[in-house]
Motif scaffolding. Sequence first.
Motif, short mmCIF file in Angstrom:
data_model
loop_
_atom_site.label_atom_id
_atom_site.label_comp_id
_atom_site.label_asym_id
_atom_site.label_seq_id
_atom_site.Cartn_x
_atom_site.Cartn_y
_atom_site.Cartn_z
N THR A 274 -3.31 -5.78 4.42
CA THR A 274 -3.21 -4.92 3.23
C THR A 274 -1.98 -4.01 3.29
OG1 THR A 274 -5.64 -4.88 3.11
CG2 THR A 274 -4.48 -3.18 1.87
N ALA A 277 1.28 -4.38 0.78
CA ALA A 277 1.01 -4.00 -0.60
C ALA A 277 0.76 -2.51 -0.72
CB ALA A 277 -0.20 -4.78 -1.13
N ALA A 278 0.06 -1.95 0.23
CA ALA A 278 -0.21 -0.51 0.20
C ALA A 278 1.08 0.29 0.33
CB ALA A 278 -1.17 -0.13 1.33
N PHE A 281 2.95 0.18 -2.95
CA PHE A 281 2.32 1.08 -3.93
C PHE A 281 2.66 2.53 -3.63
CE2 PHE A 281 -1.26 3.94 -4.76
CZ PHE A 281 -1.35 3.84 -6.14
N GLU A 321 -9.96 -0.60 3.58
CA GLU A 321 -8.72 -0.37 2.82
C GLU A 321 -8.50 1.09 2.51
OE1 GLU A 321 -7.91 -2.47 -0.74
OE2 GLU A 321 -7.98 -4.45 0.20
N TRP A 359 -4.83 4.05 -5.83
CA TRP A 359 -4.75 2.67 -5.34
C TRP A 359 -5.87 1.83 -5.93
CZ3 TRP A 359 -2.32 -1.09 -2.64
CH2 TRP A 359 -3.09 -2.06 -1.98
N ASN A 360 -7.08 2.35 -5.94
CA ASN A 360 -8.21 1.60 -6.52
C ASN A 360 -7.98 1.31 -7.99
OD1 ASN A 360 -9.63 1.59 -4.10
ND2 ASN A 360 -10.75 3.47 -4.57
N LYS A 363 -5.41 -1.44 -8.58
CA LYS A 363 -5.92 -2.78 -8.27
C LYS A 363 -6.91 -3.28 -9.31
CE LYS A 363 -7.23 -3.90 -4.28
NZ LYS A 363 -8.10 -3.89 -3.08
#
Length: 473
Positions: A274, A277-278, A281, A321, A359-360, A363
Amino acid sequence: MAVRIRRRYSSATLLLCGLPLCCALLSPAVAHAGDTIGSDGYVHVAPNGVVLGVDPYYPTDGNGGYDVGDYTVDLSYDPASRFLNAKAVVTATTTQRLSRFNLDLRGLTVTAVKVNGVPASFVRAKAHELVITPATELAADASFTVEVVYCGRPQPEYVPGRGATGWRTTRSGGAVAAGAPHSATTWFPVNDTSVDKATFHLNATVPAGWSVVSTGVRKSVHNGTHSWVEEVPATPSATMIAIDRFTVRESTLHSGTTVLDAFGPGADTALARTLPAAMEFLTGKLGDYPLPATGGVYLQDWLYYSHPSQGRPVHGGFAGESALVQALASQWWGNHLAIKMWKDQPLVDSFARYTVWMWNEAKGGTTVEQHYQDALRRAGSDARFWGRQLADPGVGREFSVTDKGVLMVHALRKHIGDEAFFTVLRDYPAISTLLNQGWYDWELYTAAVADKDLTAFYEAWVHGTTLPPAELR
């Protein structure tokens, strides 16, 4: 604080102290009276010159009279006996004349101390004080070095609500040292205050088959010695070391940032996937990553929380995550932007946690506003929930109020608007290089950026102990 003087020291031959030497009796230091003695506990001073005093939660943390520039630690660790032999060289600059000063070190046995290469007398005091008296008084504004030879079996410190912090053994027989409010003091002598950031160099020797992972960039592995360098000054609680039979995976992000992930025996490798991508972001929200390297240490062990150590967070077997994103966000909000006193910890933790909500949402999950409304509904008018003051939650509770703090962050966003909010979210860490910030600094800054009187907002959310009025929610 005095200007830091940086010097690079070549690795000297490690002076190992055996167990019999560790058990030898040590001579106490001779105390000197007067203002040439460094203070026990770091004394904070406001920008306007007002003396704020020592940290009210941990008043003996840190020391006055000098400013550290670098720590260089040479150590040898035997996982079978759990025994550590080490030498630490502290490079610092005096901020006053010093006939005596302290470093912080918990447990372990000190066998020799030198100041500027000359043997110095020393004595242990209280829970973690190493009191040093150099052979000759140190002048003000002078660079100096302290060499400490020590050994023993490191032990963790237990903090209410946080569990074990600092050095502890892993299920696989290795060791890891990370965590806050205290960690570094369990394995090397340090000026244990977040206000005194310093660079960090580590040369750690372990038996064949074992690996060492630490803060910064891995420079070399040769004959069982693993060398790490962190040239971005770090707070003591942000440093880490991990020793185990790691599987190490290296890669590079699109941005050019290097990644080093270390997986302990039995650790799941899925969470590390992860990270790219994190990071993409978070850099989009918070700006350029403030460090040359990233990655993580992934253990099978159960940990109370993921430790957001500088550049290389430590994750336990049940981390997900959300924990990874928050630990990465803490590299901006928590490490780069560091606090002044521990009562300021909810400031950085609340913003790091808020990035998880964002982040949530990004997504395609729960929106930030829905997170906020759901949390408000759960809290209701519960006096215990709202009665915790963000600006001063109390000793032992500085890490436990982010469920209220994250609500404050979103309420602030609604109150000042997205343009001002995302400006401060990105710019406040960026302007805080080598600076430490607290609630007072934050309140002044956000009011200036928003061009708005935020007194009522902060009185309700940060300093208040009741449900904020509807117009501020």
